[in-house]
Design a protein around this motif. Structure first.
Motif, PDB file in Angstrom:
ATOM      1  N   SER A   1      -3.056   2.114  -4.744  1.00  0.00           N
ATOM      2  CA  SER A   1      -1.769   1.894  -4.074  1.00  0.00           C
ATOM      3  C   SER A   1      -0.652   2.452  -4.958  1.00  0.00           C
ATOM      4  O   SER A   1      -0.550   2.074  -6.114  1.00  0.00           O
ATOM      5  CB  SER A   1      -1.546   0.394  -3.848  1.00  0.00           C
ATOM      6  OG  SER A   1      -2.543  -0.159  -3.034  1.00  0.00           O
TER       7      SER A   1
ATOM      8  N   LYS B   1       0.828  -1.203   0.000  1.00  0.00           N
ATOM      9  CA  LYS B   1       0.000   0.000   0.000  1.00  0.00           C
ATOM     10  C   LYS B   1       0.869   1.261   0.000  1.00  0.00           C
ATOM     11  O   LYS B   1       0.529   2.269  -0.623  1.00  0.00           O
ATOM     12  CB  LYS B   1      -0.933  -0.007   1.219  1.00  0.00           C
ATOM     13  CG  LYS B   1      -1.792   1.230   1.408  1.00  0.00           C
ATOM     14  CD  LYS B   1      -2.686   1.506   0.189  1.00  0.00           C
ATOM     15  CE  LYS B   1      -3.783   0.460   0.035  1.00  0.00           C
ATOM     16  NZ  LYS B   1      -4.697   0.810  -1.091  1.00  0.00           N
TER      17      LYS B   1
ATOM     18  N   TRP C   1      -4.725  -7.301  -0.491  1.00  0.00           N
ATOM     19  CA  TRP C   1      -5.050  -8.602   0.100  1.00  0.00           C
ATOM     20  C   TRP C   1      -6.495  -8.984  -0.234  1.00  0.00           C
ATOM     21  O   TRP C   1      -7.253  -8.188  -0.772  1.00  0.00           O
ATOM     22  CB  TRP C   1      -4.852  -8.569   1.621  1.00  0.00           C
ATOM     23  CG  TRP C   1      -3.522  -8.020   2.001  1.00  0.00           C
ATOM     24  CD1 TRP C   1      -3.268  -6.799   2.556  1.00  0.00           C
ATOM     25  CD2 TRP C   1      -2.249  -8.638   1.818  1.00  0.00           C
ATOM     26  NE1 TRP C   1      -1.922  -6.619   2.741  1.00  0.00           N
ATOM     27  CE2 TRP C   1      -1.276  -7.730   2.308  1.00  0.00           C
ATOM     28  CE3 TRP C   1      -1.839  -9.873   1.317  1.00  0.00           C
ATOM     29  CZ2 TRP C   1       0.087  -8.020   2.289  1.00  0.00           C
ATOM     30  CZ3 TRP C   1      -0.479 -10.163   1.297  1.00  0.00           C
ATOM     31  CH2 TRP C   1       0.460  -9.246   1.780  1.00  0.00           C
ATOM     32  N   GLU C   2      -6.861 -10.193   0.126  1.00  0.00           N
ATOM     33  CA  GLU C   2      -8.201 -10.691  -0.186  1.00  0.00           C
ATOM     34  C   GLU C   2      -9.221 -10.147   0.811  1.00  0.00           C
ATOM     35  O   GLU C   2      -9.175 -10.455   2.000  1.00  0.00           O
ATOM     36  CB  GLU C   2      -8.223 -12.227  -0.152  1.00  0.00           C
ATOM     37  CG  GLU C   2      -9.563 -12.825  -0.551  1.00  0.00           C
ATOM     38  CD  GLU C   2      -9.544 -14.343  -0.507  1.00  0.00           C
ATOM     39  OE1 GLU C   2     -10.604 -14.952  -0.711  1.00  0.00           O
ATOM     40  OE2 GLU C   2      -8.467 -14.919  -0.239  1.00  0.00           O
ATOM     41  N   ASN C   3     -10.136  -9.320   0.321  1.00  0.00           N
ATOM     42  CA  ASN C   3     -11.219  -8.739   1.123  1.00  0.00           C
ATOM     43  C   ASN C   3     -10.731  -8.093   2.418  1.00  0.00           C
ATOM     44  O   ASN C   3     -11.213  -8.412   3.511  1.00  0.00           O
ATOM     45  CB  ASN C   3     -12.276  -9.799   1.454  1.00  0.00           C
ATOM     46  CG  ASN C   3     -12.939 -10.361   0.212  1.00  0.00           C
ATOM     47  OD1 ASN C   3     -13.187  -9.637  -0.744  1.00  0.00           O
ATOM     48  ND2 ASN C   3     -13.203 -11.656   0.217  1.00  0.00           N
ATOM     49  N   PRO C   4      -9.779  -7.172   2.345  1.00  0.00           N
ATOM     50  CA  PRO C   4      -9.331  -6.513   3.572  1.00  0.00           C
ATOM     51  C   PRO C   4     -10.377  -5.511   4.064  1.00  0.00           C
ATOM     52  O   PRO C   4     -11.155  -4.970   3.277  1.00  0.00           O
ATOM     53  CB  PRO C   4      -8.046  -5.802   3.137  1.00  0.00           C
ATOM     54  CG  PRO C   4      -8.277  -5.508   1.696  1.00  0.00           C
ATOM     55  CD  PRO C   4      -9.095  -6.646   1.149  1.00  0.00           C
TER      56      PRO C   4
ATOM     57  N   THR D   1      -2.575  -3.843  -6.326  1.00  0.00           N
ATOM     58  CA  THR D   1      -3.941  -3.361  -6.528  1.00  0.00           C
ATOM     59  C   THR D   1      -4.360  -2.490  -5.351  1.00  0.00           C
ATOM     60  O   THR D   1      -3.625  -2.353  -4.365  1.00  0.00           O
ATOM     61  CB  THR D   1      -4.913  -4.545  -6.659  1.00  0.00           C
ATOM     62  OG1 THR D   1      -4.905  -5.293  -5.425  1.00  0.00           O
ATOM     63  CG2 THR D   1      -4.503  -5.464  -7.805  1.00  0.00           C
ATOM     64  N   ALA D   2      -5.547  -1.913  -5.429  1.00  0.00           N
ATOM     65  CA  ALA D   2      -6.048  -1.106  -4.315  1.00  0.00           C
ATOM     66  C   ALA D   2      -6.283  -1.981  -3.087  1.00  0.00           C
ATOM     67  O   ALA D   2      -5.969  -1.596  -1.965  1.00  0.00           O
ATOM     68  CB  ALA D   2      -7.332  -0.384  -4.718  1.00  0.00           C
ATOM     69  N   GLN D   3      -6.816  -3.194  -3.305  1.00  0.00           N
ATOM     70  CA  GLN D   3      -7.128  -4.068  -2.167  1.00  0.00           C
ATOM     71  C   GLN D   3      -5.891  -4.753  -1.614  1.00  0.00           C
ATOM     72  O   GLN D   3      -5.810  -5.026  -0.418  1.00  0.00           O
ATOM     73  CB  GLN D   3      -8.155  -5.127  -2.579  1.00  0.00           C
ATOM     74  CG  GLN D   3      -9.587  -4.609  -2.613  1.00  0.00           C
ATOM     75  CD  GLN D   3     -10.600  -5.764  -2.630  1.00  0.00           C
ATOM     76  OE1 GLN D   3     -10.348  -6.803  -3.220  1.00  0.00           O
ATOM     77  NE2 GLN D   3     -11.713  -5.563  -1.980  1.00  0.00           N
TER      78      GLN D   3
ATOM     79  N   TRP E   1      -8.017   0.485   1.941  1.00  0.00           N
ATOM     80  CA  TRP E   1      -7.940  -0.498   0.864  1.00  0.00           C
ATOM     81  C   TRP E   1      -8.911  -0.182  -0.268  1.00  0.00           C
ATOM     82  O   TRP E   1      -9.054  -0.977  -1.195  1.00  0.00           O
ATOM     83  CB  TRP E   1      -8.201  -1.897   1.424  1.00  0.00           C
ATOM     84  CG  TRP E   1      -7.319  -2.208   2.592  1.00  0.00           C
ATOM     85  CD1 TRP E   1      -7.691  -2.289   3.892  1.00  0.00           C
ATOM     86  CD2 TRP E   1      -5.912  -2.459   2.573  1.00  0.00           C
ATOM     87  NE1 TRP E   1      -6.611  -2.566   4.698  1.00  0.00           N
ATOM     88  CE2 TRP E   1      -5.497  -2.671   3.911  1.00  0.00           C
ATOM     89  CE3 TRP E   1      -4.952  -2.511   1.562  1.00  0.00           C
ATOM     90  CZ2 TRP E   1      -4.191  -2.946   4.255  1.00  0.00           C
ATOM     91  CZ3 TRP E   1      -3.630  -2.784   1.912  1.00  0.00           C
ATOM     92  CH2 TRP E   1      -3.264  -2.994   3.243  1.00  0.00           C
ATOM     93  N   THR E   2      -9.590   0.958  -0.178  1.00  0.00           N
ATOM     94  CA  THR E   2     -10.501   1.362  -1.255  1.00  0.00           C
ATOM     95  C   THR E   2      -9.865   2.405  -2.173  1.00  0.00           C
ATOM     96  O   THR E   2     -10.471   2.804  -3.157  1.00  0.00           O
ATOM     97  CB  THR E   2     -11.808   1.936  -0.668  1.00  0.00           C
ATOM     98  OG1 THR E   2     -11.508   3.126   0.082  1.00  0.00           O
ATOM     99  CG2 THR E   2     -12.485   0.925   0.249  1.00  0.00           C
TER     100      THR E   2
END
Length: 222
Positions: free
Chosen positions: A208, A108, A196-199, A192-194, A204-205
């Motif tokens: 990065s 991030k 990790w998986e479903n942080p 990516t913006a997230q 995380w929205t």
């Protein structure tokens, strides 16, 4: 306090109050374990550091409980058993926690994914050398080697050699961590913006790395 020569009543007070500290510590251990219980865990570098912290911190907690008992503490007092105890609390609690956070936030912050293979190699080197450094010190303390001395008796040599090898290995391993950070900053796989998986969390929205002005409008909290 246990070896200061106070009356037995005072020793009992300090023994019981010290043992009671184990209760909230035990609650913390169960809380952290319950957080993971039946979870869909993946074992990237941040999670490995979190799990190692949980295991090693528990070892430090058990040795702390041993030192809470007055008769045994008279043997442990001012020996390397104390050094081993608080390093099993401080190194996982501070160092491993910091490493877990660094690897978790690095994509991030930089906009690039770190090298996972190098991250795991850094973890295993750090975990192995941490135990090699501090675990032998339990035996040194039980054998009577005192703290805060510039030299030691020859009978303590073997465990001190293992501890010294572990300390050098632990220190040198951190150059790998510096390399991982530099490599991540200079480029690599785009994060990516997230990441990790479903942080969970608003950070995380956004892209990065996060833009200088994060939100043009107040975000919706769900």
């Amino acid at each position: 306090m246990f070896t200061a020569g106070m009356p037995l009543t005072g020793q009992l007070f300090f023994m019981l109050s010290t043992m009671i500290i184990a209760v909230p510590t035990g609650v913390k251990i169960f809380n952290w374990t319950a957080t993971m219980w039946k979870g869909s865990l993946t074992f990237e570098t941040p999670m490995l550091y979190a799990l190692a912290f949980l295991f090693l911190f528990t070892i430090g907690g058990f040795s702390g409980l041993m030192m809470a008992i007055v008769p045994s503490d008279i043997q442990y007092h001012d020996t390397y058993f104390i050094v081993a105890h608080f390093h099993y609390v401080l190194v996982p609690g501070a160092l491993f926690g910091a490493f877990a956070a660094a690897y978790y936030w690095l994509p991030k912050m930089t906009g690039h994914m770190y090298d996972e293979k190098l991250g795991k190699l850094h973890f295993w080197l750090t975990a192995i050398f941490t135990n090699l450094t501090f675990f032998p010190q339990h035996f040194l303390g039980l054998a009577g080697m005192p703290r805060r001395i510039p030299d030691y008796s020859p009978q303590f040599t073997d465990f001190n050699v293992w501890s010294s090898l572990g300390a050098f290995g632990l220190g040198l391993s951190q150059f790998l961590f510096v390399y991982v950070i530099i490599k991540c900053i200079r480029g690599g796989e785009k994060a990516t913006a997230q990441v990790w998986e479903n942080p969970a969390g608003l950070e995380w929205t956004v892209p990065s790395p996060a833009p200088l002005h994060t939100f043009d409008e107040p975000p919706v909290i769900k």
